[in-house]
Enzyme design. Structure first.
Site, PDB file in Angstrom:
ATOM      1  N   ARG A 109      11.399  -3.762  -3.178  1.00  0.00           N
ATOM      2  CA  ARG A 109      10.349  -3.001  -3.950  1.00  0.00           C
ATOM      3  C   ARG A 109      10.177  -1.675  -2.912  1.00  0.00           C
ATOM      4  O   ARG A 109       9.965  -1.856  -1.765  1.00  0.00           O
ATOM      5  CB  ARG A 109       8.998  -3.804  -3.846  1.00  0.00           C
ATOM      6  CG  ARG A 109       7.814  -3.013  -4.228  1.00  0.00           C
ATOM      7  CD  ARG A 109       6.649  -4.052  -4.312  1.00  0.00           C
ATOM      8  NE  ARG A 109       5.345  -3.108  -4.845  1.00  0.00           N
ATOM      9  CZ  ARG A 109       4.285  -3.008  -4.093  1.00  0.00           C
ATOM     10  NH1 ARG A 109       4.281  -3.500  -2.965  1.00  0.00           N
ATOM     11  NH2 ARG A 109       3.183  -2.039  -4.246  1.00  0.00           N
ATOM     12  N   HIS A 154       2.310   4.941  -4.475  1.00  0.00           N
ATOM     13  CA  HIS A 154       2.046   4.175  -3.353  1.00  0.00           C
ATOM     14  C   HIS A 154       1.279   5.311  -2.410  1.00  0.00           C
ATOM     15  O   HIS A 154       1.943   5.502  -1.452  1.00  0.00           O
ATOM     16  CB  HIS A 154       3.192   3.520  -2.575  1.00  0.00           C
ATOM     17  CG  HIS A 154       2.633   2.392  -1.684  1.00  0.00           C
ATOM     18  ND1 HIS A 154       3.123   0.909  -1.801  1.00  0.00           N
ATOM     19  CD2 HIS A 154       1.746   2.363  -0.690  1.00  0.00           C
ATOM     20  CE1 HIS A 154       2.648   0.118  -1.113  1.00  0.00           C
ATOM     21  NE2 HIS A 154       1.868   1.034  -0.267  1.00  0.00           N
ATOM     22  N   GLU A 199      -2.247  -1.185  -5.223  1.00  0.00           N
ATOM     23  CA  GLU A 199      -3.728  -1.456  -4.483  1.00  0.00           C
ATOM     24  C   GLU A 199      -4.679  -0.306  -4.728  1.00  0.00           C
ATOM     25  O   GLU A 199      -5.124   0.289  -3.750  1.00  0.00           O
ATOM     26  CB  GLU A 199      -3.711  -1.667  -2.956  1.00  0.00           C
ATOM     27  CG  GLU A 199      -2.766  -2.761  -2.728  1.00  0.00           C
ATOM     28  CD  GLU A 199      -2.969  -3.088  -1.306  1.00  0.00           C
ATOM     29  OE1 GLU A 199      -3.787  -2.459  -0.359  1.00  0.00           O
ATOM     30  OE2 GLU A 199      -2.276  -3.992  -0.717  1.00  0.00           O
ATOM     31  N   ASN A 338      -1.114  -8.395  -3.918  1.00  0.00           N
ATOM     32  CA  ASN A 338      -0.767  -8.259  -2.610  1.00  0.00           C
ATOM     33  C   ASN A 338      -1.757  -8.939  -1.825  1.00  0.00           C
ATOM     34  O   ASN A 338      -2.999  -8.813  -1.919  1.00  0.00           O
ATOM     35  CB  ASN A 338      -0.942  -6.628  -2.177  1.00  0.00           C
ATOM     36  CG  ASN A 338       0.169  -5.730  -2.598  1.00  0.00           C
ATOM     37  OD1 ASN A 338       0.995  -6.309  -3.078  1.00  0.00           O
ATOM     38  ND2 ASN A 338      -0.136  -4.432  -2.355  1.00  0.00           N
ATOM     39  N   TYR A 340      -3.049 -10.506   2.019  1.00  0.00           N
ATOM     40  CA  TYR A 340      -2.721 -10.894   3.369  1.00  0.00           C
ATOM     41  C   TYR A 340      -3.775 -11.713   4.275  1.00  0.00           C
ATOM     42  O   TYR A 340      -3.453 -12.258   5.154  1.00  0.00           O
ATOM     43  CB  TYR A 340      -2.977  -9.382   4.167  1.00  0.00           C
ATOM     44  CG  TYR A 340      -1.941  -8.530   3.799  1.00  0.00           C
ATOM     45  CD1 TYR A 340      -0.723  -8.456   4.393  1.00  0.00           C
ATOM     46  CD2 TYR A 340      -2.133  -7.558   2.640  1.00  0.00           C
ATOM     47  CE1 TYR A 340       0.121  -7.431   4.308  1.00  0.00           C
ATOM     48  CE2 TYR A 340      -0.836  -6.885   2.207  1.00  0.00           C
ATOM     49  CZ  TYR A 340       0.146  -6.668   3.274  1.00  0.00           C
ATOM     50  OH  TYR A 340       1.156  -5.826   2.953  1.00  0.00           O
ATOM     51  N   GLU A 406       3.302  -8.081  -2.029  1.00  0.00           N
ATOM     52  CA  GLU A 406       3.163  -7.826  -0.630  1.00  0.00           C
ATOM     53  C   GLU A 406       2.650  -8.844   0.230  1.00  0.00           C
ATOM     54  O   GLU A 406       1.557  -9.630  -0.370  1.00  0.00           O
ATOM     55  CB  GLU A 406       2.295  -6.577  -0.208  1.00  0.00           C
ATOM     56  CG  GLU A 406       3.188  -5.444  -0.384  1.00  0.00           C
ATOM     57  CD  GLU A 406       2.180  -4.119  -0.103  1.00  0.00           C
ATOM     58  OE1 GLU A 406       1.116  -4.437   0.998  1.00  0.00           O
ATOM     59  OE2 GLU A 406       2.671  -3.109  -0.702  1.00  0.00           O
TER      60      GLU A 406
HETATM   61  C1  PNW Z   1      -1.237  -2.607   2.136  1.00  0.00           C
HETATM   62  N1  PNW Z   1      -7.407  -2.949   4.859  1.00  0.00           N
HETATM   63  O1  PNW Z   1      -2.315  -1.790   2.713  1.00  0.00           O
HETATM   64  C2  PNW Z   1      -0.392  -1.679   1.668  1.00  0.00           C
HETATM   65  O2  PNW Z   1       0.045  -1.929   0.301  1.00  0.00           O
HETATM   66  C3  PNW Z   1       0.745  -1.235   2.699  1.00  0.00           C
HETATM   67  O3  PNW Z   1       1.187  -0.034   2.266  1.00  0.00           O
HETATM   68  C4  PNW Z   1       0.165  -1.556   4.032  1.00  0.00           C
HETATM   69  O4  PNW Z   1       1.183  -1.212   4.987  1.00  0.00           O
HETATM   70  C5  PNW Z   1       0.034  -3.222   4.195  1.00  0.00           C
HETATM   71  O5  PNW Z   1      -0.975  -3.529   3.236  1.00  0.00           O
HETATM   72  C6  PNW Z   1      -0.387  -3.420   5.450  1.00  0.00           C
HETATM   73  O6  PNW Z   1      -1.860  -2.852   5.530  1.00  0.00           O
HETATM   74  C7  PNW Z   1      -3.546  -2.003   3.258  1.00  0.00           C
HETATM   75  O7  PNW Z   1      -7.847  -2.058   5.901  1.00  0.00           O
HETATM   76  C8  PNW Z   1      -4.015  -1.365   4.250  1.00  0.00           C
HETATM   77  O8  PNW Z   1      -7.632  -3.900   4.421  1.00  0.00           O
HETATM   78  C9  PNW Z   1      -5.344  -1.626   4.564  1.00  0.00           C
HETATM   79  C10 PNW Z   1      -5.941  -2.795   4.331  1.00  0.00           C
HETATM   80  C11 PNW Z   1      -5.412  -3.587   3.315  1.00  0.00           C
HETATM   81  C12 PNW Z   1      -4.296  -3.312   2.936  1.00  0.00           C
END
Ligand code: PNW
Length: 524
Positions: A109, A154, A199, A338, A340, A406
């Site tokens: 991707r 993006h 996002e 996505n 995390y 992601e």
């Molecule tokens: C995503 N936050 O971004 C993006 O899709 C990617 O480009 C990025 O590198 C990846 O997650 C890791 O950060 C985020 O501050 C950026 O909560 C910031 C946040 C969450 C997602």
């Protein structure tokens, strides 16, 4: 006499299971490692984005994007770093294909930089050098038996379009559609999976609400809602263009993000509602119109209520016409997610004086101090939250096909190749994906590890590394080297399963035997 066997029983249960974060997450029911295989056709991939890796920021007639401008503005990015060169994938893309191939992933991707192919953002001036870059990348991937999944947006909007108001200007609906149409036309014969926006919640809140991301607008009560409204319509139009004008038979959707919102006190209805409201305001903001036709009811009522209390004569959350609702509803071929981390939510009534998208939610959020850390302040591993989140998506959006587009974790700049904490993270999170598929029957069809290699981490510059591959940013060639986690991922893909190893097997089975003996003693 009773006590000894009882203790043995307890020990045998505690040691029979395996945990990834045993100090904090050790609930046998929830956290124990689950051994099983992934579906045979499960899609394994890895992901990147254009501005974060390409460099070549002004190469071959590329126009400037809002991220070029933002990163070139002093004080915006950690250490005033920028993506001018990044991983230099503009020149090193064959190297990228090679490291993908070495891990044996079948999907990649990546995103297209809009101003690389349309320098002013508009369709009247196509930059063939930019087209040729992506064309060669796609061909190289296909030659290596890797399927591209292409993100159209993006975050690197052509600066010329920001100059007319960016996503707050509704003319971007048609302008985005022209760009998307061009991409379908030139690449659609070779690309089976498309993502319109990555996002949008981060784009609109961090970019238009609190100014920490490009374009750096600080208008927390209005601009995010306006920008989101345009983005949703632009997504829908591109979706229809893809399916009406072309018959490639590929799939197109959007990628949304939210943390899993966990109620602080699950016995309090107001916390349970707060957690749901948080997810509705982040992922639901976009998913509801696209999957169900309109903004989430709770979001509608919160923002309407606050707007009235603030003496406004219309809601800060715009409305779709009936016609728009019909046009937007159903513009998805899968759910791109996505994910995390996890966030704890508590009901908290914000004062009416706060004209702010976050205050509109009436939620206070935090992450407990004892949760594991990463190099990113906002990202604490809490893997069970992913399983919960997947179940939420399944229930809320009628059991869609889900791609995790992601998932990954950051480590500090200094850490080099031995990234055991990243292996723990991936193991733990993927094990929860497996539980969601096998136990909960969530339709997760693919997974993309973020990221293929260390890259420009937005406002954090290069200080946080998310890569499976290490990139040496001091070397002009930007060499990529597999970290331990890349080897781990390769092996996991090869086995397509969490396989119990002999040490665990011996320990678990002896604990079971011990448990049975202790239980017999106890009952005697
Ligand atoms: C995503 N936050 O971004 C993006 O899709 C990617 O480009 C990025 O590198 C990846 O997650 C890791 O950060 C985020 O501050 C950026 O909560 C910031 C946040 C969450 C997602």
């Amino acid at each position: 006499m009773l006590r000894f066997p009882a203790i043995l029983c307890f020990i045998s249960i505690a040691y029979a299971a395996d945990y990834y974060y045993p100090e904090v997450f050790n609930d046998p029911e929830r956290d124990a490692v689950y051994y099983d295989s992934f579906p045979e056709d499960f899609i394994w991939g890895s992901a990147t984005s254009a501005y974060q890796i390409e460099g070549g920021w002004d190469a071959d007639n590329k126009g400037p994007s809002i991220w070029d401008v933002f990163a070139h503005t002093p004080g915006k990015i950690y250490n005033d770093e920028n993506g001018d060169v990044a991983c230099d994938s503009y020149n090193n893309y064959l190297e990228d294909v090679k490291i993908l191939k070495d891990m044996n992933v079948k999907f990649y991707r990546f995103s297209i930089s809009w101003p690389r192919i349309l320098p002013s953002g508009l369709i009247d001036n196509v930059n063939e050098a930019g087209i040729s870059y992506y064309s060669k990348l796609i061909d190289a991937l296909l030659d290596a038996d890797i399927q591209p999944m292409v993100t159209l947006y993006h975050w690197d909007l052509p600066q010329a379009l920001q100059d007319i108001g960016g996503w707050e200007n509704e003319t971007l609906v048609d302008i985005f559609n022209d760009y998307a149409d061009l991409c379908f036309d030139r690449f659609g014969d070779r690309v089976g999976y498309w993502i319109t926006f990555n996002e949008p919640y981060v784009v609109t809140w961090l970019g238009y609400g609190i100014a920490v991301f490009a374009p750096g607008i600080n208008d927390p009560g209005y601009a995010p809602y306006r920008a989101a409204h345009t983005i949703i319509k632009a997504h829908a139009e591109a979706y229809h263009t893809y399916h009406k004008k072309y018959s490639y038979g590929g799939k197109i959707s959007i990628t949304l993000s939210t943390d899993y919102g966990m109620p602080e006190d699950a016995t309090k209805q107001e916390d349970v509602d707060a957690a749901i409201r948080y997810m509705q305001f982040t992922a639901g903001w976009y998913a509801h119109p696209i999957f169900k036709g309109d903004y989430p009811a709770q979001m509608r009522s919160q923002v309407d209520m606050k707007s009235i209390a603030q003496g406004l004569n219309e809601s800060r959350l715009p409305s779709f016409t009936d016609e728009e609702v019909e046009y937007i509803k159903g513009t998805h071929d899968f759910f791109g997610l996505n994910a995390y981390t996890t966030t704890v939510c508590r009901y908290h009534e914000s004062p009416t004086s706060e004209v702010n998208y976050e205050s509109d939610q009436d939620v206070y959020r935090f992450q407990p101090d004892d949760w594991p850390k990463s190099a990113s302040e906002w990202l604490r591993p809490a893997p069970w939250g992913l399983r919960e989140l997947l179940n939420w998506v399944k229930t809320e959006y009628d059991d869609p096909e889900i791609f995790i587009t992601e998932n990954g974790v950051s480590t500090p700049y200094e850490q080099i190749l031995d990234d055991s904490d990243r292996i723990t993270y991936y193991s733990a999170y993927l094990n929860e994906v497996l539980k969601a598929i096998k136990i909960d029957e969530v339709n997760v069809v693919g997974y993309f590890a973020w990221s293929l290699m260390d890259n420009f981490e937005w406002a954090s510059g290069y200080s946080q590394r998310f890569g499976l591959h290490h990139v040496d940013f001091d070397d002009p060639d930007r060499p990529r080297t597999p970290k331990d986690s890349a080897l781990f991922y390769r092996d996991l893909i090869a086995s397509n399963a969490f396989v119990i190893n002999s040490a665990v097997f011996i320990r678990t089975s002896s604990m079971v035997i011990l448990f049975v003996f202790a239980l017999i003693r106890l009952l005697k």
